[in-house]
Design a protein around this motif. Structure first.
Motif, PDB file in Angstrom:
ATOM      1  N   SER A  13       0.846  -1.195   0.000  1.00 51.19           N
ATOM      2  CA  SER A  13       0.000   0.000   0.000  1.00 51.19           C
ATOM      3  C   SER A  13       0.878   1.241   0.000  1.00 51.19           C
ATOM      4  N   GLY A  14       0.251   2.385  -0.251  1.00 51.46           N
ATOM      5  CA  GLY A  14       0.924   3.674  -0.140  1.00 51.46           C
ATOM      6  C   GLY A  14       2.157   3.795  -1.016  1.00 51.46           C
ATOM      7  N   ILE A  15       3.184   4.432  -0.471  1.00 48.32           N
ATOM      8  CA  ILE A  15       4.411   4.689  -1.218  1.00 48.32           C
ATOM      9  C   ILE A  15       5.079   3.380  -1.631  1.00 48.32           C
ATOM     10  N   GLY A  16       5.063   2.379  -0.752  1.00 43.07           N
ATOM     11  CA  GLY A  16       5.698   1.115  -1.070  1.00 43.07           C
ATOM     12  C   GLY A  16       5.094   0.449  -2.291  1.00 43.07           C
ATOM     13  N   ARG A  17       3.773   0.417  -2.341  1.00 43.83           N
ATOM     14  CA  ARG A  17       3.109  -0.201  -3.498  1.00 43.83           C
ATOM     15  C   ARG A  17       3.359   0.601  -4.767  1.00 43.83           C
ATOM     16  N   ALA A  18       3.258   1.916  -4.667  1.00 45.98           N
ATOM     17  CA  ALA A  18       3.476   2.756  -5.849  1.00 45.98           C
ATOM     18  C   ALA A  18       4.902   2.592  -6.374  1.00 45.98           C
ATOM     19  N   LEU A  19       5.865   2.486  -5.454  1.00 40.35           N
ATOM     20  CA  LEU A  19       7.256   2.252  -5.856  1.00 40.35           C
ATOM     21  C   LEU A  19       7.396   0.893  -6.535  1.00 40.35           C
ATOM     22  N   PRO A 200      -0.235  14.535  -3.991  1.00 40.29           N
ATOM     23  CA  PRO A 200      -0.778  13.325  -4.615  1.00 40.29           C
ATOM     24  C   PRO A 200       0.307  12.263  -4.772  1.00 40.29           C
ATOM     25  N   LEU A 201      -0.046  11.023  -4.482  1.00 43.91           N
ATOM     26  CA  LEU A 201       0.936   9.938  -4.502  1.00 43.91           C
ATOM     27  C   LEU A 201       1.572   9.781  -5.877  1.00 43.91           C
ATOM     28  N   SER A 202       0.771   9.841  -6.934  1.00 39.48           N
ATOM     29  CA  SER A 202       1.320   9.661  -8.277  1.00 39.48           C
ATOM     30  C   SER A 202       2.312  10.768  -8.631  1.00 39.48           C
ATOM     31  N   THR A 203       2.039  11.988  -8.175  1.00 33.62           N
ATOM     32  CA  THR A 203       2.956  13.107  -8.426  1.00 33.62           C
ATOM     33  C   THR A 203       4.271  12.885  -7.704  1.00 33.62           C
ATOM     34  N   TYR A 204       4.170  12.430  -6.448  1.00 31.07           N
ATOM     35  CA  TYR A 204       5.387  12.182  -5.684  1.00 31.07           C
ATOM     36  C   TYR A 204       6.238  11.090  -6.331  1.00 31.07           C
ATOM     37  N   ILE A 205       5.615   9.980  -6.705  1.00 32.66           N
ATOM     38  CA  ILE A 205       6.367   8.876  -7.301  1.00 32.66           C
ATOM     39  C   ILE A 205       7.020   9.306  -8.609  1.00 32.66           C
ATOM     40  N   ALA A 206       6.319  10.100  -9.398  1.00 35.49           N
ATOM     41  CA  ALA A 206       6.898  10.588 -10.657  1.00 35.49           C
ATOM     42  C   ALA A 206       8.134  11.444 -10.382  1.00 35.49           C
TER      43      ALA A 206
END
Length: 248
Positions: A13-19, A200-206
């Protein structure tokens, strides 16, 4: 950024999943761990190539089983991201305050990372182009007073990673500190996931993947430009003013 075998704890979940999804989409083999099987099943359903394995960092035997399984199934492992963490507010003014939340945070955020390092650094030290990364926080440098133990746990990780990096300076293992800002995840509860003040999570991951692409991580810290004011508040003489603004 591609062709690696990456293990991410707290990756459901969260940052871990997005990564995990971002690295998988870049052509890496990705293994994620988490406590809840339903979340492991969900991420595998969305990215069928991602491998999910159960891990309870509060249980040392669980980590021993995981490290043995990973070594047997993925001997080429060369990246470990210790991302699992919890956050809870604490009101020490309350007559009902007790240290149970603080103890849980220390167990997961501090001991969990140390245990992951103990389990996997011996493997990483035998691999070329290896990386060990742990998730700290921009709050490591200047705390939110209503989350005292959480912020302190991240300050611990910042100091600890600095020492680990120095000790491994002649070993081919890169040691990185990931210090996210306030991001739309459920780290502190469901309200955070929709809080307009959070990034936003997607913005951070990008932005994060862009920093990794460019190797834009001065001092081996993955910290967004907007958080540099907190990072250098002591040096710049702005600590008291920023602390007051964050803790009215």
């Amino acid at each position: 950024m591609t062709g690696n075998t990456i293990l991410i704890t707290g990756g459901t979940s969260g940052i871990g999943r997005a990564l995990a999804e971002a690295f998988y989409d870049r052509g890496n083999r990705v293994i994620v761990t988490g406590r809840r099987q339903n979340l492991l099943d969900d991420i595998a359903a969305n990215r069928p190539g991602i491998v999910g394995m159960t891990l309870d960092l509060d249980d040392p035997t669980s980590l021993a089983r995981l490290s043995s399984a990973v070594l047997n199934q993925f001997p080429e492992l060369n990246v470990v991201i210790a991302n699992a963490g919890i956050s809870r507010a604490e009101d020490m003014r309350s007559a009902s305050w007790n240290p149970s939340d603080a103890e849980a945070i220390v167990t997961t955020n501090i001991l969990g990372v140390i245990r992951v390092a103990a389990a996997f650094l011996p493997i990483l030290k035998t691999r070329p182009n290896a990386t060990f990364m742990a998730t700290s926080s921009a709050l490591a440098f200047l705390p939110r007073a209503d989350f005292p133990t959480y912020c302190a746990s991240k300050a611990f990780l910042h100091s600890w990673l600095t020492s680990v990096r120095h000790q491994l300076r002649k070993v081919p293992v890169e040691v990185l500190e990931l210090s996210p800002p306030y991001v739309q995840t459920e780290l502190t509860g469901s309200d955070q996931a929709s809080d307009p003040r959070a990034m936003p999570l997607s913005t951070y991951i990008a932005e994060l993947m862009g920093m990794l692409d460019r190797q834009d991580h001065s001092k081996s810290e993955l910290l967004l430009e907007k958080d540099h004011a907190r990072r250098w508040a002591e040096r710049d003489g702005t600590y008291d003013a920023i602390f007051a603004a964050m803790n009215p």
